[in-house]
Design a protein around this motif. Structure first.
Motif, PDB file in Angstrom:
ATOM      1  N   ASP A  41       0.810  -1.212   0.000  1.00 25.21           N
ATOM      2  CA  ASP A  41       0.000   0.000   0.000  1.00 25.21           C
ATOM      3  C   ASP A  41       0.846   1.267   0.000  1.00 25.21           C
ATOM      4  O   ASP A  41       0.326   2.376   0.054  1.00 25.21           O
ATOM      5  CB  ASP A  41      -0.939   0.023   1.204  1.00 25.21           C
ATOM      6  CG  ASP A  41      -0.192  -0.072   2.534  1.00 25.21           C
ATOM      7  OD1 ASP A  41       1.017  -0.383   2.512  1.00 25.21           O
ATOM      8  OD2 ASP A  41      -0.822   0.153   3.579  1.00 25.21           O
TER       9      ASP A  41
ATOM     10  N   LYS B 179      -2.813  -9.220  -5.218  1.00 23.33           N
ATOM     11  CA  LYS B 179      -3.492  -8.826  -3.986  1.00 23.33           C
ATOM     12  C   LYS B 179      -4.870  -8.245  -4.291  1.00 23.33           C
ATOM     13  O   LYS B 179      -5.849  -8.545  -3.589  1.00 23.33           O
ATOM     14  CB  LYS B 179      -2.655  -7.801  -3.220  1.00 23.33           C
ATOM     15  CG  LYS B 179      -3.295  -7.395  -1.891  1.00 23.33           C
ATOM     16  CD  LYS B 179      -2.416  -6.463  -1.089  1.00 23.33           C
ATOM     17  CE  LYS B 179      -3.068  -6.090   0.241  1.00 23.33           C
ATOM     18  NZ  LYS B 179      -2.224  -5.186   1.049  1.00 23.33           N
ATOM     19  N   ALA B 180      -4.962  -7.438  -5.342  1.00 20.83           N
ATOM     20  CA  ALA B 180      -6.251  -6.864  -5.706  1.00 20.83           C
ATOM     21  C   ALA B 180      -7.257  -7.952  -6.056  1.00 20.83           C
ATOM     22  O   ALA B 180      -8.426  -7.896  -5.642  1.00 20.83           O
ATOM     23  CB  ALA B 180      -6.084  -5.895  -6.874  1.00 20.83           C
TER      24      ALA B 180
ATOM     25  N   LEU C 243      -8.464  -9.574  -2.850  1.00 18.07           N
ATOM     26  CA  LEU C 243      -9.366  -8.701  -2.098  1.00 18.07           C
ATOM     27  C   LEU C 243     -10.739  -8.605  -2.763  1.00 18.07           C
ATOM     28  O   LEU C 243     -11.772  -8.502  -2.093  1.00 18.07           O
ATOM     29  CB  LEU C 243      -8.758  -7.302  -1.961  1.00 18.07           C
ATOM     30  CG  LEU C 243      -7.553  -7.174  -1.029  1.00 18.07           C
ATOM     31  CD1 LEU C 243      -6.973  -5.764  -1.096  1.00 18.07           C
ATOM     32  CD2 LEU C 243      -7.929  -7.530   0.399  1.00 18.07           C
TER      33      LEU C 243
ATOM     34  N   ASP D 277     -12.426 -11.762  -1.467  1.00 16.03           N
ATOM     35  CA  ASP D 277     -12.496 -12.035  -0.038  1.00 16.03           C
ATOM     36  C   ASP D 277     -13.132 -10.943   0.809  1.00 16.03           C
ATOM     37  O   ASP D 277     -13.342 -11.126   1.982  1.00 16.03           O
ATOM     38  CB  ASP D 277     -11.089 -12.297   0.510  1.00 16.03           C
ATOM     39  CG  ASP D 277     -10.504 -13.580  -0.059  1.00 16.03           C
ATOM     40  OD1 ASP D 277     -11.289 -14.404  -0.553  1.00 16.03           O
ATOM     41  OD2 ASP D 277      -9.285 -13.752  -0.006  1.00 16.03           O
ATOM     42  N   CYS D 278     -13.391  -9.790   0.262  1.00 18.89           N
ATOM     43  CA  CYS D 278     -13.966  -8.738   1.092  1.00 18.89           C
ATOM     44  C   CYS D 278     -14.966  -7.914   0.289  1.00 18.89           C
ATOM     45  O   CYS D 278     -15.055  -8.029  -0.922  1.00 18.89           O
ATOM     46  CB  CYS D 278     -12.876  -7.842   1.671  1.00 18.89           C
ATOM     47  SG  CYS D 278     -12.176  -6.677   0.490  1.00 18.89           S
TER      48      CYS D 278
ATOM     49  N   ALA E 153     -14.984  -4.651   0.091  1.00 17.24           N
ATOM     50  CA  ALA E 153     -14.450  -3.320  -0.179  1.00 17.24           C
ATOM     51  C   ALA E 153     -14.776  -2.897  -1.604  1.00 17.24           C
ATOM     52  O   ALA E 153     -14.910  -3.719  -2.516  1.00 17.24           O
ATOM     53  CB  ALA E 153     -12.939  -3.303   0.035  1.00 17.24           C
TER      54      ALA E 153
ATOM     55  N   GLU F 219     -11.339   1.435  -2.888  1.00 22.86           N
ATOM     56  CA  GLU F 219     -10.630   1.077  -1.656  1.00 22.86           C
ATOM     57  C   GLU F 219      -9.562   0.027  -1.935  1.00 22.86           C
ATOM     58  O   GLU F 219      -8.437   0.108  -1.419  1.00 22.86           O
ATOM     59  CB  GLU F 219     -11.627   0.555  -0.626  1.00 22.86           C
ATOM     60  CG  GLU F 219     -12.564   1.615  -0.076  1.00 22.86           C
ATOM     61  CD  GLU F 219     -13.695   1.046   0.760  1.00 22.86           C
ATOM     62  OE1 GLU F 219     -14.249   1.784   1.573  1.00 22.86           O
ATOM     63  OE2 GLU F 219     -14.024  -0.157   0.576  1.00 22.86           O
ATOM     64  N   ILE F 220      -9.889  -0.955  -2.759  1.00 22.09           N
ATOM     65  CA  ILE F 220      -8.926  -2.002  -3.103  1.00 22.09           C
ATOM     66  C   ILE F 220      -7.736  -1.413  -3.839  1.00 22.09           C
ATOM     67  O   ILE F 220      -6.584  -1.778  -3.581  1.00 22.09           O
ATOM     68  CB  ILE F 220      -9.616  -3.092  -3.950  1.00 22.09           C
ATOM     69  CG1 ILE F 220     -10.600  -3.893  -3.084  1.00 22.09           C
ATOM     70  CG2 ILE F 220      -8.584  -4.034  -4.569  1.00 22.09           C
ATOM     71  CD1 ILE F 220     -11.447  -4.867  -3.860  1.00 22.09           C
TER      72      ILE F 220
ATOM     73  N   ARG G 161      -5.430   0.197  -1.358  1.00 24.86           N
ATOM     74  CA  ARG G 161      -4.804  -0.800  -0.479  1.00 24.86           C
ATOM     75  C   ARG G 161      -3.714  -1.581  -1.190  1.00 24.86           C
ATOM     76  O   ARG G 161      -2.822  -2.142  -0.552  1.00 24.86           O
ATOM     77  CB  ARG G 161      -5.868  -1.754   0.073  1.00 24.86           C
ATOM     78  CG  ARG G 161      -6.781  -1.129   1.106  1.00 24.86           C
ATOM     79  CD  ARG G 161      -7.874  -2.069   1.541  1.00 24.86           C
ATOM     80  NE  ARG G 161      -7.366  -3.271   2.188  1.00 24.86           N
ATOM     81  CZ  ARG G 161      -8.148  -4.247   2.665  1.00 24.86           C
ATOM     82  NH1 ARG G 161      -9.473  -4.136   2.549  1.00 24.86           N
ATOM     83  NH2 ARG G 161      -7.634  -5.293   3.244  1.00 24.86           N
ATOM     84  N   CYS G 162      -3.762  -1.605  -2.512  1.00 26.93           N
ATOM     85  CA  CYS G 162      -2.768  -2.352  -3.287  1.00 26.93           C
ATOM     86  C   CYS G 162      -1.715  -1.445  -3.913  1.00 26.93           C
ATOM     87  O   CYS G 162      -0.885  -1.906  -4.703  1.00 26.93           O
ATOM     88  CB  CYS G 162      -3.462  -3.167  -4.377  1.00 26.93           C
ATOM     89  SG  CYS G 162      -4.562  -4.434  -3.711  1.00 26.93           S
TER      90      CYS G 162
ATOM     91  N   ARG H 112     -14.260  -9.353 -11.106  1.00 28.96           N
ATOM     92  CA  ARG H 112     -14.947  -9.519  -9.831  1.00 28.96           C
ATOM     93  C   ARG H 112     -16.278 -10.227 -10.024  1.00 28.96           C
ATOM     94  O   ARG H 112     -16.640 -11.114  -9.242  1.00 28.96           O
ATOM     95  CB  ARG H 112     -15.162  -8.158  -9.168  1.00 28.96           C
ATOM     96  CG  ARG H 112     -15.713  -8.255  -7.758  1.00 28.96           C
ATOM     97  CD  ARG H 112     -15.760  -6.917  -7.065  1.00 28.96           C
ATOM     98  NE  ARG H 112     -15.419  -7.042  -5.661  1.00 28.96           N
ATOM     99  CZ  ARG H 112     -15.397  -6.033  -4.803  1.00 28.96           C
ATOM    100  NH1 ARG H 112     -15.666  -4.806  -5.219  1.00 28.96           N
ATOM    101  NH2 ARG H 112     -15.077  -6.236  -3.546  1.00 28.96           N
TER     102      ARG H 112
END
Length: 288
Positions: free
Chosen positions: A181, A223-224, A227, A230-231, A233, A237-238, A241-242, A266
């Motif tokens: 991040d 990672k994106a 996420l 798994d969440c 967000a 936001e993702i 965070r990445c 997604r």
């Protein structure tokens, strides 16, 4: 070390669905990064390609179980009849290509971590097509071309001082994952390993076939993607965070690297969709 096997699925579902296509005598599967544990005798030879670095334990054609480190962009091959045991607590995204008509692939020696630029280009192209759910692609030609890259008698050279070994790759992965991040870059990665920036960039490219910057982008993408599954967000936001500058920046990189937008990926991941791809009708086989 990473080859392919009958996969024992962990209790939780993988981050994304397995994407599969059958083309002529070839079965092609894109397996998501997920924990696995496997023991099998290969009924047919198979080709593999590790998009990510991953590690665990294995015993290939032997009863001796040893730690393994698989480097990103590593081409792998396991011949028919090879006894394989392998397990990894995290795994990594993996391509598996098998000839299903009983015709044996050339080669009687298992290998992995072979860096082959042409194999890398083919594997990236196949992944993009699978993620897009493409139908009108020359899958059979791609599979045959990838099989040709497994021939030859190439052997791995012993690591030299300062080279990117499995343990150094593990250290880099932990460092990158902890700081995705933020503004990571080559200077910080080189300093971590005690190498000059120039030497680090050359050593990394020699070991993995890609630049440190390209690898960093791949880690952000990985990672994106996790996420997104798994969440709850938002994509904005993702993106932050990445380590992406914005959702638009993340979307641009997704399209460039994977051929699909974050929103498209997604949606397909959440519903287990694999649009317009024929399924193989067999259990997912994987790695090791």
């Amino acid at each position: 070390m990473v080859f392919m096997s009958h996969r024992t699925r962990p209790p939780s579902p993988p981050p994304e669905p397995v994407r599969r296509v059958e083309a002529g005598p070839w079965a092609i599967e894109l397996l998501p990064g997920a924990a696995y544990s496997a023991r099998y005798v290969a009924s047919q030879s198979a080709i593999g390609f590790a998009y990510d670095s991953q590690r665990g334990l294995h015993a290939i054609g032997s009863d001796r179980v040893l730690p393994f480190d698989a480097i990103p962009n590593g081409l792998a091959f396991v011949p028919a009849g090879c006894d394989v045991l392998s397990e990894s607590p995290r795994g990594g995204e993996y391509l598996r290509v098998v000839r299903t008509d009983g015709v044996a692939l050339v080669g009687d020696r298992a290998f992995n971590n072979r860096i082959d630029p042409q194999a890398t280009l083919l594997a990236l192209r196949i992944r993009s097509a699978l993620l897009q759910g493409s139908v009108e692609e020359d899958w059979e030609a791609w599979a045959f071309a990838l099989a040709e890259r497994t021939t030859g008698n190439e052997t791995a050279s012993p690591p030299t001082h300062g080279s990117i070994t499995g343990s150094r790759m593990r250290l880099l992965d932990e460092f990158i994952d902890a700081g995705l991040d933020g503004p990571l870059g080559v200077p910080a990665m080189a300093q971590l390993l005690g190498l000059s920036e120039g030497y680090f960039m050359r050593a990394f490219k020699n070991a993995t076939g890609k630049s440190p910057h390209s690898y960093l982008i791949d880690r952000r993408l990985a990672k994106a993607r996790a996420l997104m599954q798994d969440c709850a967000a938002t994509l904005t936001e993702i993106a932050y965070r990445c380590g992406f500058n914005s959702q638009a920046h993340m979307a641009t990189v997704f399209k460039q690297r994977l051929g699909v937008s974050p929103a498209q990926l997604r949606k397909s991941s959440r519903f287990g969709e694999c649009p317009r791809l024929d399924t193989l009708g067999i259990d997912c086989e994987k790695r090791s």
